[in-house]
Write an enzyme that holds these catalytic residues in place. Structure first.
Site, PDB file in Angstrom:
ATOM      1  N   ALA A 134       0.952  -1.290   0.022  1.00  0.00           N
ATOM      2  CA  ALA A 134      -0.029  -0.006  -0.059  1.00  0.00           C
ATOM      3  C   ALA A 134       0.775   1.151   0.024  1.00  0.00           C
ATOM      4  O   ALA A 134       0.406   2.325  -0.542  1.00  0.00           O
ATOM      5  CB  ALA A 134      -0.991   0.101   1.237  1.00  0.00           C
TER       6      ALA A 134
ATOM      7  N   GLU B 231       3.516   1.844  -7.070  1.00  0.00           N
ATOM      8  CA  GLU B 231       4.443   0.854  -7.882  1.00  0.00           C
ATOM      9  C   GLU B 231       4.617   1.498  -9.416  1.00  0.00           C
ATOM     10  O   GLU B 231       5.528   1.614 -10.045  1.00  0.00           O
ATOM     11  CB  GLU B 231       4.097  -0.315  -8.077  1.00  0.00           C
ATOM     12  CG  GLU B 231       4.052  -1.226  -6.667  1.00  0.00           C
ATOM     13  CD  GLU B 231       2.823  -0.988  -6.046  1.00  0.00           C
ATOM     14  OE1 GLU B 231       2.838  -1.682  -4.805  1.00  0.00           O
ATOM     15  OE2 GLU B 231       2.080  -0.045  -6.180  1.00  0.00           O
TER      16      GLU B 231
ATOM     17  N   ASP C  25      20.723  34.487 -27.868  1.00  0.00           N
ATOM     18  CA  ASP C  25      21.484  35.267 -28.943  1.00  0.00           C
ATOM     19  C   ASP C  25      20.750  35.914 -29.706  1.00  0.00           C
ATOM     20  O   ASP C  25      19.386  35.688 -29.978  1.00  0.00           O
ATOM     21  CB  ASP C  25      22.287  34.192 -29.654  1.00  0.00           C
ATOM     22  CG  ASP C  25      23.550  33.555 -28.968  1.00  0.00           C
ATOM     23  OD1 ASP C  25      24.111  34.305 -28.199  1.00  0.00           O
ATOM     24  OD2 ASP C  25      23.922  32.325 -29.064  1.00  0.00           O
TER      25      ASP C  25
ATOM     26  N   ASN D   1      -3.515  -0.481  -6.936  1.00  0.00           N
ATOM     27  CA  ASN D   1      -2.286   0.146  -7.209  1.00  0.00           C
ATOM     28  C   ASN D   1      -1.928   0.112  -8.586  1.00  0.00           C
ATOM     29  O   ASN D   1      -1.596   1.082  -9.359  1.00  0.00           O
ATOM     30  CB  ASN D   1      -1.298  -0.127  -6.185  1.00  0.00           C
ATOM     31  CG  ASN D   1      -1.302   0.198  -5.003  1.00  0.00           C
ATOM     32  OD1 ASN D   1      -2.244   0.992  -4.380  1.00  0.00           O
ATOM     33  ND2 ASN D   1      -0.278  -0.032  -4.005  1.00  0.00           N
TER      34      ASN D   1
ATOM     35  N   ASP E 139      -5.456   2.136 -10.382  1.00  0.00           N
ATOM     36  CA  ASP E 139      -5.027   3.312 -10.430  1.00  0.00           C
ATOM     37  C   ASP E 139      -3.763   3.479 -11.406  1.00  0.00           C
ATOM     38  O   ASP E 139      -3.408   4.624 -11.988  1.00  0.00           O
ATOM     39  CB  ASP E 139      -4.463   3.914  -8.965  1.00  0.00           C
ATOM     40  CG  ASP E 139      -5.377   4.070  -8.112  1.00  0.00           C
ATOM     41  OD1 ASP E 139      -6.820   4.251  -8.413  1.00  0.00           O
ATOM     42  OD2 ASP E 139      -5.208   4.106  -6.849  1.00  0.00           O
TER      43      ASP E 139
END
Length: 629
Positions: free
Chosen positions: A33, A37, A79, A449, A453
């Protein structure tokens, strides 16, 4: 992650809620958790996408981290020739010594004017080619040979009459070039051309008269070159350049190098974005000031200085006054390093352009070194972080806009992923403390995870620039990633999820299906997984959420629909339920989940709108400014 896992193992064991094996699994769950990752992959994809977008806009990124840095630049030291101007030089005026200024026209030249132009042509290395091939040579020298061609004169024919014997090439230090020729009568002729203030001609009235003519030309944004000659009866030998002590003037030529049509708008865009543009050039101060005023770099109350003025200033004085200086004229490549470091002492993030071998140290010293792809040397390109394939200042501003977009997309990914990870950590810890044990398995945490997500998070890198992006000030160098309200939004989102999913777990386990932990676990899993995907919509835009903002990135929307389908399949297909330790839900339990998944989205959007009146007020003002334009 490891420390959190150890703490959870100790808590679970000391409280006698679980055996050691189960406690170990709790620790592993918390470690999972705690680690986002997919975040490193998302950051890499965002940077890579930015590299691709910039390449399509003529900016080749050599260092991937420069994608982010260019977005936070607040000073661009550029420049002049070829970057702010077109590098298409044309001689428009000439002044034969002792006469009046003439405009270049298709008229017959006098004998003295013919000699003036022939000698100028002899002191060049450029030459014209066939119509279907590019002309060869330096832009300034090409302007000279085109002048000869305009008057039906030929540099090649002149060299047949006056063959070149030796050359003292141009350098940025001396700002002159000289050539030595053998004359038809066996004598020798030295010809010199270069900056007016770097050549000492013999006539006593030269300096006063030439200065007045020079100032008239520079006031018209003309670059001015002086030319002269000296005759030798015999071969002056290898040290001939040191013997140029009796130079006779031929006159002056005025060369126009018009600004790029798009550069004024680009400088205005930079100013609106809080970026200071500084011009660095080897040209005379008068020419540099005229062009800088014309394109909007030099305004009232701002300074323009020369390389000589710069050399008289200590590093401390330069750093103290650097913010007021917009033009540096008659500079050398070594001056660029001092300019970069002076700005950096003011905590500025500096982008520096360059094309020559001697520009490499300054390109390395700058936060973003930008080399010219057309006129730049290999040394300059290798030292740079970014290469402009079109040598165009406007391309730098496009790169800044893309860099800001990439940086904001990374922040959105951080907000999207980190708050859910924090919610999982606190949920696991609180569940242990209240005696519920593991409310999610390691497999379920990984699904949330990586799948729920992670996959939508990948496509945040494809988000387009938001309206008003280039009306915001650059992010300060020392600013935290959690500044500008991001930390507060993460805290609000984390708190919302912790309260929501623990509440859903309590309802599922102790209310709708007493003492059946798998029901509570399934309801928690679905609420966290689907809810966190839905509230990507208020996260993906800093403005108010509307239908346009929700559909602007169709690949993200598609990934959400696909991932939600997979999540629902895990909770409804029996074999998958067994693998991930989920339980079938009743219609009533599904109704509770479907009602709960919208709550985080509503909370995030409501809090974001409140922030628009406080922390995110610049976003609102920037969006309004962009809309007004």
């Amino acid at each position: 992650a490891i420390l959190g896992g150890i703490i959870t193992i100790l808590l679970a064991t000391l409280l006698h809620q679980e055996g050691f094996t189960d406690s170990l699994m709790l620790g592993v769950s918390l470690a999972i958790a705690a680690v986002p990752e997919t975040l490193p992959v998302i950051v890499t994809l965002s940077l890579a996408h930015g590299v691709q977008k910039m390449a399509k806009r003529h900016a080749i990124i050599r260092q991937v981290t420069a994608v982010e840095t260019i977005g936070n630049v607040n000073v661009i030291a550029s420049d002049k020739t070829g970057t702010l101007t077109q590098n298409r030089m044309t001689v428009t005026h000439f002044w034969p010594y002792g006469k009046e200024i003439h405009k270049v026209a298709k008229t017959k030249l006098s004998a003295n004017d013919t000699r003036f132009f022939k000698y100028l042509g002899l002191a060049t290395n450029a030459h014209l080619t066939a119509d279907d091939e590019p002309d060869i040579g330096d832009a300034t020298e090409l302007a000279i040979v085109r002048l000869l061609d305009h008057y039906d004169l030929s540099r090649t024919e002149a060299e047949q009459t006056y063959p070149r014997v030796a050359e003292a090439p141009f350098s940025s230090d001396k700002k002159t070039m000289a050539t030595l020729h053998r004359t038809p009568d066996g004598h020798y002729l030295a010809i010199i051309k270069g900056a007016v203030d770097r050549i000492n001609f013999a006539p006593e009235n030269w300096e006063q008269t030439a200065t007045a003519i020079h100032d008239q030309m520079t006031a018209q944004a003309l670059r001015v070159l002086a030319a002269g000659y000296q005759q030798f009866e015999t071969d002056p030998g290898e040290n001939w350049e040191t013997q140029l002590t009796a130079l006779q003037p031929l006159g002056l030529i005025g060369i126009i190098d018009p600004p790029r049509p798009e550069v004024s708008a680009a400088i205005r865009a930079a100013k609106q974005a809080g970026i200071t543009t500084v011009m660095i050039t080897g040209d005379h101060l008068g020419t540099a000031k005229a062009i800088a005023k014309d394109i909007g770099i030099l305004e009232s109350g701002q300074q323009a200085i020369t390389g000589h003025d710069l050399s008289q200033m200590s590093d401390e004085d330069l750093a103290a006054n650097i913010a007021d200086i917009r033009v540096f004229a008659r500079t050398t490549p070594s001056d660029k390093i001092r300019i970069v470091k002076a700005w950096q002492k003011q905590d500025a993030v500096v982008a520096m352009t360059g094309d020559g071998v001697n520009d490499a140290p300054a390109l390395k010293a700058a936060d973003v070194g930008i080399a010219m792809g057309i006129t730049g040397t290999d040394v300059a390109k290798n030292a740079a972080d970014m290469v402009l394939t079109d040598d165009n200042f406007a391309t730098i501003i496009d790169a800044v806009a893309q860099g800001r977009t990439v940086y904001q997309n990374i922040l959105k990914a951080v907000e999207f992923l980190i708050s859910v990870n924090f919610a999982q950590i606190f949920t696991m810890l609180l569940a242990v403390l209240v005696g519920w044990g593991a409310v999610m398995t390691p497999e379920q945490l990984l699904i949330v995870n990586v799948l729920a997500d992670g996959i939508p998070g990948f496509f945040l890198s494809r988000e387009l620039a938001e309206p008003g992006m280039m009306h915001l000030k650059p992010i300060p160098k020392a600013a935290s990633i959690f500044s500008n309200g991001l930390g507060k939004r993460v805290a609000v989102r984390t708190t919302t999820y912790v309260g929501l999913i623990l509440g859903i777990y309590f309802v599922g386990r102790f209310v709708v299906s007493p003492d059946v932990p798998s029901i509570g676990m399934t309801m928690l899993f679905l609420t966290l997984a689907i809810g966190s995907m839905l509230d990507i919509f208020p996260i993906k835009t800093r403005g108010r959420l509307n239908w346009s903002a929700m559909t602007v990135n169709p690949i993200l929307t598609g990934s959400l629909l696909l991932t939600m389908t997979v999540i629902v399949a895990l909770a409804t297909i029996a074999p998958l339920q067994q693998i991930f330790q989920l339980a079938p839900l009743t219609a009533g339990q599904w109704a509770i989940v479907l009602g709960a998944i919208w709550l985080p989205m509503l909370v995030v959007e409501t809090y974001k709108r409140r922030q628009h009146r406080h922390e995110l007020a610049p976003w609102r003002q920037a969006t309004l400014s962009d809309s007004a334009e």
